[in-house]
Design an enzyme around this catalytic site. Structure first.
Site, PDB file in Angstrom:
ATOM      1  N   LYS A 134      67.802  63.028  -4.572  1.00  0.00           N
ATOM      2  CA  LYS A 134      68.869  62.159  -4.090  1.00  0.00           C
ATOM      3  C   LYS A 134      68.950  60.854  -4.876  1.00  0.00           C
ATOM      4  O   LYS A 134      68.114  60.549  -5.724  1.00  0.00           O
ATOM      5  CB  LYS A 134      68.686  61.890  -2.595  1.00  0.00           C
ATOM      6  CG  LYS A 134      69.087  63.076  -1.730  1.00  0.00           C
ATOM      7  CD  LYS A 134      69.131  62.728  -0.261  1.00  0.00           C
ATOM      8  CE  LYS A 134      69.650  63.915   0.548  1.00  0.00           C
ATOM      9  NZ  LYS A 134      69.656  63.642   1.991  1.00  0.00           N
TER      10      LYS A 134
ATOM     11  N   ARG B 214      62.620  69.293   3.082  1.00  0.00           N
ATOM     12  CA  ARG B 214      63.752  70.060   2.532  1.00  0.00           C
ATOM     13  C   ARG B 214      63.902  69.699   1.061  1.00  0.00           C
ATOM     14  O   ARG B 214      64.235  68.565   0.729  1.00  0.00           O
ATOM     15  CB  ARG B 214      65.023  69.741   3.329  1.00  0.00           C
ATOM     16  CG  ARG B 214      66.239  70.551   2.932  1.00  0.00           C
ATOM     17  CD  ARG B 214      67.431  70.211   3.823  1.00  0.00           C
ATOM     18  NE  ARG B 214      68.592  70.998   3.444  1.00  0.00           N
ATOM     19  CZ  ARG B 214      69.474  70.666   2.515  1.00  0.00           C
ATOM     20  NH1 ARG B 214      69.310  69.524   1.840  1.00  0.00           N
ATOM     21  NH2 ARG B 214      70.506  71.442   2.251  1.00  0.00           N
TER      22      ARG B 214
END
Length: 372
Positions: free
Chosen positions: A306, A341
């Site tokens: 991210k 995740r």
């Protein structure tokens, strides 16, 4: 006057014996907490902050206003709550150690893989098989990009994307989660073989989703996103205190799920790193991850590749964020997060295995303690 309380673990130990028993096993996992900050918030501002250890926390909780006493006791109990496994069809995912959730995106505009697994089903099947072989406990399959600026996908298109991938992974014997915020997609995914739902809107995008999940009796991940009601999940990211505001929002989603008839042991919470959050917000949430165990639910951390990784590493492009992603995964492990995740399952599983080996060794390492 609105009063709220939060119990945040701030001191950690490699084992309970290193603190002569003065440490709790955080959320039933492999992390031990010995020091805590008890924070009293009034009308959105921090009014008081106490620092305490395990032996003295009862005295601190006894000083709290009556209005928050029961909540404080519940949080203290939740921090020590050992979570049972997630039952996903024929698969059982234990939560007494960190587990890796491998990401399989079947979208044309995924920020991480550029749509390769949508265009080539065989390639997607091979990628899922590699993640399973690497040790991923769950495969999370999504057919709608949720990156900033992405557009909502019609349910029919999303169903057409995810169901073949779900069928392929289910045929491999994998535990499969569907990453969607739409009730119709949830129903189709469960029929195709998914056994868990990952709703990035926390049931706020589609009111019927909670009913569908409750009826199916499957585990669900409820994530925080400030724009949950809107097409843009990232909009509306304004906070007085991002850590406490996200904590309160997740508590509300937990309670809404319980009211909808979803069993408490099937609810997982995710603070939503990067969703409507600036870099300072995301770093604050990651540093405060142990606090979220006070909600009494298992936690998922989704920080892989991210923006935070790029921002903290001289703007590294998405395909060069492996090291930073694994680093954030290790921070999550140190915080007691149960589900990680990730895009890079092999590397994260390897890091987890080394991390666990050190944790196991610490439980039997008495070399620094005096002899009786």
């Amino acid at each position: 006057m609105i009063q709220q309380v939060y119990i945040r673990p701030i001191g950690f130990a490699p084992s309970p014996q290193s603190e002569h028993g003065g440490a709790i096993r955080l959320a039933g996992g492999m992390v031990y907490a010995s020091r805590f900050a008890v924070v009293l918030r009034q009308d959105g501002r921090v009014a008081e902050r106490w620092l305490t250890g395990v032996d003295d926390i009862d005295g601190v909780l006894g000083q709290l206003p009556d209005a928050v006493g029961a909540e404080a006791e519940a949080q203290w109990s939740n921090l020590r709550l050992a979570h049972g496994p997630l039952e996903m069809g024929n698969r059982t995912v234990r939560l007494d150690q960190p587990q890796v959730v491998g990401i399989l995106n079947v979208t044309p505009d995924s920020f991480s893989d550029g749509g390769r697994y949508l265009e080539n089903r065989e390639q997607g099947r091979a990628h899922a098989a590699a993640m399973i072989e690497a040790g991923a406990a769950i495969i999370d399959i999504g057919g709608e990009s949720t990156r900033p600026g992405s557009k909502a996908v019609w349910e029919g298109d999303e169903i057409a994307r995810v169901t073949p991938a779900i069928e392929d992974c289910a045929a491999m014997g994998a535990a499969v989660s569907v990453d969607t915020r739409k009730a119709d997609v949830i129903e189709a995914a469960l029929s195709a073989g998914a056994q868990m739902v990952n709703d990035v809107s926390g049931f706020l995008h589609d009111a019927r989703s909670a009913e569908v999940v409750a009826k199916a009796g499957v585990p669900v991940v409820l994530m925080h996103s400030p724009g949950a009601w809107r097409e843009d999940l990232h909009s509306g990211g304004e906070y007085d205190n991002v850590v406490f505001d996200v904590f309160d929002a997740l508590r509300a989603r937990r309670d809404a799920a319980l009211e909808a008839g979803i069993a408490r042991e099937k609810i997982v919470l995710d603070p939503g790193i990067g969703f409507g959050k600036e870099l300072a917000h995301s770093t604050a949430l990651i540093n405060a991850l142990p606090l979220f165990h006070a909600l009494g639910q298992p936690l998922m951390l989704g920080a892989s590749r991210k923006r935070i990784v790029g921002a903290l590493s001289t703007e590294a492009p998405v395909d060069q964020r492996l090291g930073g992603s694994v680093a954030l995964g290790l921070v999550g492990m140190d915080a007691g997060v149960q589900l990680l995740r990730v895009h890079d399952a092999f590397d994260t599983v390897q890091a987890r295995n080394v991390w666990r080996g050190l944790r196991d060794a610490a439980l039997t390492d008495f070399s620094d303690l005096p002899e009786d």
